[in-house]
Design a protein around this motif. Structure first.
Motif, mmCIF file in Angstrom:
data_model
loop_
_atom_site.group_PDB
_atom_site.id
_atom_site.type_symbol
_atom_site.label_atom_id
_atom_site.label_comp_id
_atom_site.label_asym_id
_atom_site.label_seq_id
_atom_site.Cartn_x
_atom_site.Cartn_y
_atom_site.Cartn_z
ATOM 1 N N MET A 20 0.830 -1.201 0.000
ATOM 2 C CA MET A 20 0.000 0.000 0.000
ATOM 3 C C MET A 20 0.864 1.250 0.000
ATOM 4 O O MET A 20 2.077 1.191 0.172
ATOM 5 N N GLY A 21 0.210 2.375 -0.203
ATOM 6 C CA GLY A 21 0.871 3.672 -0.242
ATOM 7 C C GLY A 21 -0.010 4.627 -1.027
ATOM 8 O O GLY A 21 -1.149 4.314 -1.360
ATOM 9 N N ALA A 22 0.527 5.780 -1.343
ATOM 10 C CA ALA A 22 -0.229 6.771 -2.110
ATOM 11 C C ALA A 22 -0.332 6.353 -3.569
ATOM 12 O O ALA A 22 0.454 5.539 -4.063
ATOM 13 N N SER A 23 -1.308 6.920 -4.259
ATOM 14 C CA SER A 23 -1.392 6.716 -5.700
ATOM 15 C C SER A 23 -0.118 7.252 -6.345
ATOM 16 O O SER A 23 0.311 8.367 -6.063
ATOM 17 N N GLY A 24 0.505 6.427 -7.186
ATOM 18 C CA GLY A 24 1.744 6.824 -7.834
ATOM 19 C C GLY A 24 2.993 6.442 -7.077
ATOM 20 O O GLY A 24 4.105 6.748 -7.523
ATOM 21 N N ALA A 25 2.844 5.760 -5.945
ATOM 22 C CA ALA A 25 4.017 5.364 -5.153
ATOM 23 C C ALA A 25 4.697 4.114 -5.686
ATOM 24 O O ALA A 25 5.789 3.770 -5.251
ATOM 25 N N GLY A 26 4.046 3.408 -6.608
ATOM 26 C CA GLY A 26 4.650 2.213 -7.193
ATOM 27 C C GLY A 26 4.086 0.910 -6.681
ATOM 28 O O GLY A 26 4.721 -0.142 -6.816
ATOM 29 N N VAL A 27 2.887 0.956 -6.105
ATOM 30 C CA VAL A 27 2.280 -0.244 -5.523
ATOM 31 C C VAL A 27 2.061 -1.322 -6.580
ATOM 32 O O VAL A 27 2.450 -2.483 -6.395
ATOM 33 N N THR A 28 1.418 -0.980 -7.679
ATOM 34 C CA THR A 28 1.107 -1.959 -8.714
ATOM 35 C C THR A 28 2.376 -2.516 -9.349
ATOM 36 O O THR A 28 2.493 -3.727 -9.587
ATOM 37 N N THR A 29 3.341 -1.647 -9.623
ATOM 38 C CA THR A 29 4.597 -2.096 -10.233
ATOM 39 C C THR A 29 5.310 -3.101 -9.343
ATOM 40 O O THR A 29 5.756 -4.165 -9.808
ATOM 41 N N LEU A 30 5.419 -2.796 -8.053
ATOM 42 C CA LEU A 30 6.070 -3.718 -7.133
ATOM 43 C C LEU A 30 5.249 -4.987 -6.966
ATOM 44 O O LEU A 30 5.800 -6.089 -6.919
ATOM 45 N N GLY A 31 3.938 -4.852 -6.881
ATOM 46 C CA GLY A 31 3.079 -6.020 -6.703
ATOM 47 C C GLY A 31 3.220 -7.011 -7.841
ATOM 48 O O GLY A 31 3.319 -8.219 -7.615
ATOM 49 N N ARG A 32 3.247 -6.520 -9.053
ATOM 50 C CA ARG A 32 3.389 -7.406 -10.208
ATOM 51 C C ARG A 32 4.780 -8.024 -10.267
ATOM 52 O O ARG A 32 4.937 -9.194 -10.633
ATOM 53 N N ALA A 33 5.800 -7.256 -9.925
ATOM 54 C CA ALA A 33 7.158 -7.798 -9.900
ATOM 55 C C ALA A 33 7.287 -8.882 -8.839
ATOM 56 O O ALA A 33 7.923 -9.920 -9.065
ATOM 57 N N LEU A 34 6.668 -8.657 -7.685
ATOM 58 C CA LEU A 34 6.721 -9.643 -6.609
ATOM 59 C C LEU A 34 5.955 -10.903 -6.991
ATOM 60 O O LEU A 34 6.388 -12.020 -6.706
ATOM 61 N N ALA A 35 4.826 -10.730 -7.646
ATOM 62 C CA ALA A 35 4.055 -11.886 -8.105
ATOM 63 C C ALA A 35 4.858 -12.702 -9.112
ATOM 64 O O ALA A 35 4.860 -13.942 -9.086
ATOM 65 N N ASN A 36 5.552 -12.032 -10.003
ATOM 66 C CA ASN A 36 6.371 -12.723 -10.999
ATOM 67 C C ASN A 36 7.519 -13.482 -10.340
ATOM 68 O O ASN A 36 7.893 -14.575 -10.771
ATOM 69 N N ALA A 37 8.090 -12.906 -9.282
ATOM 70 C CA ALA A 37 9.236 -13.530 -8.617
ATOM 71 C C ALA A 37 8.838 -14.696 -7.724
ATOM 72 O O ALA A 37 9.616 -15.629 -7.531
ATOM 73 N N THR A 38 7.633 -14.653 -7.163
ATOM 74 C CA THR A 38 7.221 -15.664 -6.185
ATOM 75 C C THR A 38 6.211 -16.664 -6.704
ATOM 76 O O THR A 38 6.057 -17.747 -6.140
ATOM 77 N N GLY A 39 5.465 -16.289 -7.744
ATOM 78 C CA GLY A 39 4.363 -17.131 -8.188
ATOM 79 C C GLY A 39 3.085 -16.872 -7.421
ATOM 80 O O GLY A 39 2.066 -17.522 -7.669
ATOM 81 N N TYR A 40 3.105 -15.922 -6.488
ATOM 82 C CA TYR A 40 1.890 -15.564 -5.756
ATOM 83 C C TYR A 40 0.916 -14.863 -6.704
ATOM 84 O O TYR A 40 1.311 -14.201 -7.657
#
Length: 198
Positions: A20-40
């Motif tokens: 979580m964080g403010a809009s534009g803080a990079g939540v979606t970008t990090l979330g997708r990168a983490l999903a790609n790295a973990t398979g979550y």
């Protein structure tokens, strides 16, 4: 980008992460990168809050809260390990959801707003400036986003509200501040996951 390989049976329990964080803080970008790295599974709260199907102007029609929450809980429960992108602290679903970790992202306000302006233009094009209705939506959105840091946003999505909620949590909270790279953020979260799973 580092790909973290998990062995079947390694985890003692499922991992449920909120970024979580403010809009534009990079939540979606990090979330997708983490999903790609973990398979979550990656689940974005915006996909439930907004009903964008068949609408020329996305992110303008809110879903009814009961339907939104039912959809979100159904999808969360259908996955063992998941990453939820976006704050849902005032949705009325947290009594049904336990987080194993919360990642809080924070950027300097000027940088965040510049990134938002660039993102909106790349996403929608010049229509956000040339069309009166779309320009009003863009201006309203930018004004709302700017109110996050000085706590004037006409919603609960403000820095003060999010910091207060983080202090109430019992699970680990990883705070990542400043203009760091996606890889740096990803590595910090992966390390925190590994430490939490020992």
């Amino acid at each position: 980008m580092i790909k973290l390989q998990f062995c079947i049976g390694k985890h003692k329990s499922n991992m449920r992460i909120n970024i979580m964080g403010a809009s534009g803080a990079g939540v979606t970008t990090l979330g997708r990168a983490l999903a790609n790295a973990t398979g979550y599974a990656y689940i974005d709260s915006d996909d439930y809050y907004w009903d964008n199907a068949g609408h020329a102007s996305p992110f303008t029609i809110r879903r009814q809260a009961a339907n939104r929450n039912q959809m979100l809980l159904h999808d969360l429960r259908s996955h063992g390990n998941w990453i939820l992108g976006g704050p849902v602290m005032n949705w009325g679903v947290l009594e049904h959801v336990n987080f194993d970790m919360v990642v809080f992202l924070q950027l300097p306000p000027q940088l965040r707003m510049a990134r938002l302006k660039k993102r909106e233009h790349e996403r929608y094009g010049d229509i956000i400036f040339s069309d009166a209705t779309r320009n009003r939506q863009f201006v309203d959105f930018m004004n709302w986003a700017a109110g996050y840091d000085d706590n004037t946003a006409p919603s609960s999505r403000t820095l003060q509200n999010q910091l207060s909620w983080l202090q109430s949590l019992n699970c680990p909270v990883l705070r990542i501040t400043g203009d760091t790279t996606v890889d740096d953020r990803l590595n910090r979260v992966l390390k925190a996951i590994q430490q939490a799973d020992i």
